[in-house]
Design a protein around this motif. Structure first.
Motif, PDB file in Angstrom:
ATOM      1  N   PRO A  29     -35.121  20.745  -6.772  1.00 26.16           N
ATOM      2  CA  PRO A  29     -36.090  20.294  -5.763  1.00 26.16           C
ATOM      3  C   PRO A  29     -37.028  21.427  -5.375  1.00 26.16           C
ATOM      4  CG  PRO A  29     -33.827  19.751  -5.125  1.00 26.16           C
ATOM      5  CD  PRO A  29     -33.735  20.682  -6.289  1.00 26.16           C
ATOM      6  N   SER A  30     -38.242  21.074  -5.010  1.00 25.77           N
ATOM      7  CA  SER A  30     -39.211  22.076  -4.572  1.00 25.77           C
ATOM      8  C   SER A  30     -38.732  22.710  -3.270  1.00 25.77           C
ATOM      9  CB  SER A  30     -40.579  21.427  -4.349  1.00 25.77           C
ATOM     10  OG  SER A  30     -40.499  20.510  -3.259  1.00 25.77           O
ATOM     11  N   ALA A  31     -39.297  23.863  -2.961  1.00 27.41           N
ATOM     12  CA  ALA A  31     -38.953  24.547  -1.708  1.00 27.41           C
ATOM     13  C   ALA A  31     -39.286  23.666  -0.510  1.00 27.41           C
ATOM     14  CB  ALA A  31     -39.706  25.875  -1.622  1.00 27.41           C
ATOM     15  N   GLU A  32     -40.383  22.912  -0.627  1.00 30.49           N
ATOM     16  CA  GLU A  32     -40.800  22.023   0.463  1.00 30.49           C
ATOM     17  C   GLU A  32     -39.776  20.911   0.669  1.00 30.49           C
ATOM     18  OE1 GLU A  32     -44.630  19.240   1.794  1.00 30.49           O
ATOM     19  OE2 GLU A  32     -44.540  20.119  -0.216  1.00 30.49           O
ATOM     20  N   GLU A  33     -39.297  20.307  -0.440  1.00 31.04           N
ATOM     21  CA  GLU A  33     -38.307  19.241  -0.316  1.00 31.04           C
ATOM     22  C   GLU A  33     -37.003  19.766   0.272  1.00 31.04           C
ATOM     23  OE1 GLU A  33     -36.017  15.711  -2.821  1.00 31.04           O
ATOM     24  OE2 GLU A  33     -37.471  16.980  -3.860  1.00 31.04           O
ATOM     25  N   GLN A  34     -36.584  20.943  -0.165  1.00 35.75           N
ATOM     26  CA  GLN A  34     -35.351  21.525   0.360  1.00 35.75           C
ATOM     27  C   GLN A  34     -35.458  21.800   1.856  1.00 35.75           C
ATOM     28  OE1 GLN A  34     -33.477  24.674  -1.993  1.00 35.75           O
ATOM     29  NE2 GLN A  34     -34.716  24.064  -3.749  1.00 35.75           N
ATOM     30  N   LYS A  35     -36.657  22.162   2.282  1.00 36.77           N
ATOM     31  CA  LYS A  35     -36.880  22.412   3.708  1.00 36.77           C
ATOM     32  C   LYS A  35     -36.824  21.111   4.508  1.00 36.77           C
ATOM     33  CE  LYS A  35     -40.158  24.680   6.854  1.00 36.77           C
ATOM     34  NZ  LYS A  35     -41.484  25.364   6.959  1.00 36.77           N
ATOM     35  N   LEU A  36     -37.408  20.040   3.944  1.00 29.00           N
ATOM     36  CA  LEU A  36     -37.433  18.746   4.631  1.00 29.00           C
ATOM     37  C   LEU A  36     -36.092  18.030   4.567  1.00 29.00           C
ATOM     38  CD1 LEU A  36     -40.917  17.462   3.393  1.00 29.00           C
ATOM     39  CD2 LEU A  36     -40.337  18.160   5.721  1.00 29.00           C
ATOM     40  N   ASN A  37     -35.361  18.241   3.477  1.00 26.10           N
ATOM     41  CA  ASN A  37     -34.080  17.548   3.273  1.00 26.10           C
ATOM     42  C   ASN A  37     -33.056  18.563   2.762  1.00 26.10           C
ATOM     43  OD1 ASN A  37     -31.964  15.817   2.730  1.00 26.10           O
ATOM     44  ND2 ASN A  37     -32.916  14.887   0.925  1.00 26.10           N
ATOM     45  N   SER A  38     -32.287  19.140   3.671  1.00 24.40           N
ATOM     46  CA  SER A  38     -31.337  20.196   3.296  1.00 24.40           C
ATOM     47  C   SER A  38     -30.281  19.702   2.318  1.00 24.40           C
ATOM     48  CB  SER A  38     -30.660  20.756   4.553  1.00 24.40           C
ATOM     49  OG  SER A  38     -29.936  19.744   5.237  1.00 24.40           O
ATOM     50  N   ARG A  39     -30.017  18.396   2.315  1.00 25.94           N
ATOM     51  CA  ARG A  39     -28.999  17.858   1.411  1.00 25.94           C
ATOM     52  C   ARG A  39     -29.443  17.858  -0.052  1.00 25.94           C
ATOM     53  NH1 ARG A  39     -27.158  12.870   5.415  1.00 25.94           N
ATOM     54  NH2 ARG A  39     -25.774  14.133   6.715  1.00 25.94           N
ATOM     55  N   SER A  40     -30.722  18.136  -0.278  1.00 25.23           N
ATOM     56  CA  SER A  40     -31.228  18.147  -1.654  1.00 25.23           C
ATOM     57  C   SER A  40     -31.001  19.496  -2.345  1.00 25.23           C
ATOM     58  CB  SER A  40     -32.730  17.837  -1.659  1.00 25.23           C
ATOM     59  OG  SER A  40     -33.474  18.940  -1.142  1.00 25.23           O
TER      60      SER A  40
END
Length: 318
Positions: free
Chosen positions: A296-307
């Motif tokens: 996952p992108s850094a942005e997605e990881q920031k928005l969704n920690s479960r990713s």
């Protein structure tokens, strides 16, 4: 006369956001893009859950396209869109070949599987998946199955528990943990999350949250036979994918990712070893599209920690 309220049409974006409260789809665009959707094709979502990936696939299908969605959790059916192009199968995806045939589909154009536990399952204390709530030690994806996490803690031998926590949870003191459970269960029922956490207080190593996450992961994998189910899915892929059809699998721990990687590469689950006397070579079944797992992108990881632990691998049937 009372003034009538103005009725407004639902905002599709808000509807999607409400549905995603159930589960935020991980690597949504990356996974669906990987399938190279043919508008008239037949696709499978092995883990429907909140329907995020399925809705994106449906957006790309034409009127003659079909989507077969599997999910063994009865809660998932509530998220089904009103769309005649979708066929919902309320069963484990390990039965994929059987149910495709029952519904008249011999081969398909693409398969997607998100192997993670849904946010809804984690957030429902009564399901027993999360250490954040007290509730029964259940952890069954399919509530009709007989074996719960509590039953495993009560019936497995010390040696079985040691192997379970060592292999599936990578718990550093798995031997001590197993011995403690066997000792505690004689006087402590170990039927709830809080009872288990209290019983293990003295053996927790390092960060308690991480430690219990590893313990719970091991129990959940065993309860749902997650690795066995994944193997069954992978072994059926060559027979149900059309030539040039894509398969995209999102895994969340190294045990799953290793199985997917090895099967895509050489059609088996064993690690590759060099044998100079071995002349026979297996016929290649898949072309590897993602040489390395996609994260996952850094942005997605920031928005969704479960990713954060998600890994996507893509292959194409030759």
């Amino acid at each position: 006369m009372a003034k009538q309220k103005k009725i407004q049409a639902a905002d599709p974006q808000k509807v999607d956001q409400q549905q995603d409260v159930y589960h935020i789809p991980v690597m949504l665009m990356e996974a669906v893009d990987a399938l190279n959707i043919d508008p008239d094709g037949i696709y499978v979502d092995c883990t429907f859950g909140g329907g995020g990936h399925s809705r994106e696939i449906l957006k790309r299908l034409g009127k003659d396209g079909k989507l077969i969605a599997f999910d063994q959790d009865p809660d998932a059916k509530r998220n089904l869109p009103d769309d005649e192009r979708i066929v919902f199968v309320p069963h484990n995806f390990k039965h994929i070949n059987r149910f495709l045939k029952l519904n008249g589909f011999a081969k398909v154009d693409g398969i997607l599987a998100d192997l993670g536990v849904s946010s809804h399952q984690f957030d429902e204390g009564t399901r027993g998946f999360s250490t954040r709530f007290d509730g029964p030690l259940d952890m069954r994806m399919d509530p009709s199955q007989p074996v719960t996490a509590s039953a495993i803690l009560q019936t497995f031998s010390q040696q079985q528990l040691h192997k379970l926590f060592e292999q599936y949870g990578e718990v550093t003191n798995a031997k001590t943990l197993a011995a403690t459970i066997v000792q505690q269960r004689n006087t402590n029922p170990l039927q709830t999350i809080e009872q288990l956490k209290q019983a293990l207080q003295l053996v927790v190593k390092g960060n308690p949250n991480k430690y219990f996450a590893q313990v719970f992961q091991a129990l959940r994998i065993e309860v749902n036979d997650e690795l066995g189910v994944l193997k069954e899915l992978l072994e059926q892929l060559p027979g149900i994918l059309k030539p040039k059809a894509r398969v995209a699998i999102i895994s969340f721990h190294s045990l799953e990712d290793r199985l997917v990687k090895n099967f895509f590469k050489k059609g088996s689950f064993e690690e590759e070893t060099y044998n100079p006397f071995e002349r026979e070579t297996k016929e290649q079944v898949f072309k590897i599209i993602s040489k390395k797992p996609i994260e996952p992108s850094a942005e997605e990881q920031k928005l969704n920690s479960r990713s954060r632990s998600a890994r996507l691998r893509i292959a194409e049937k030759l």
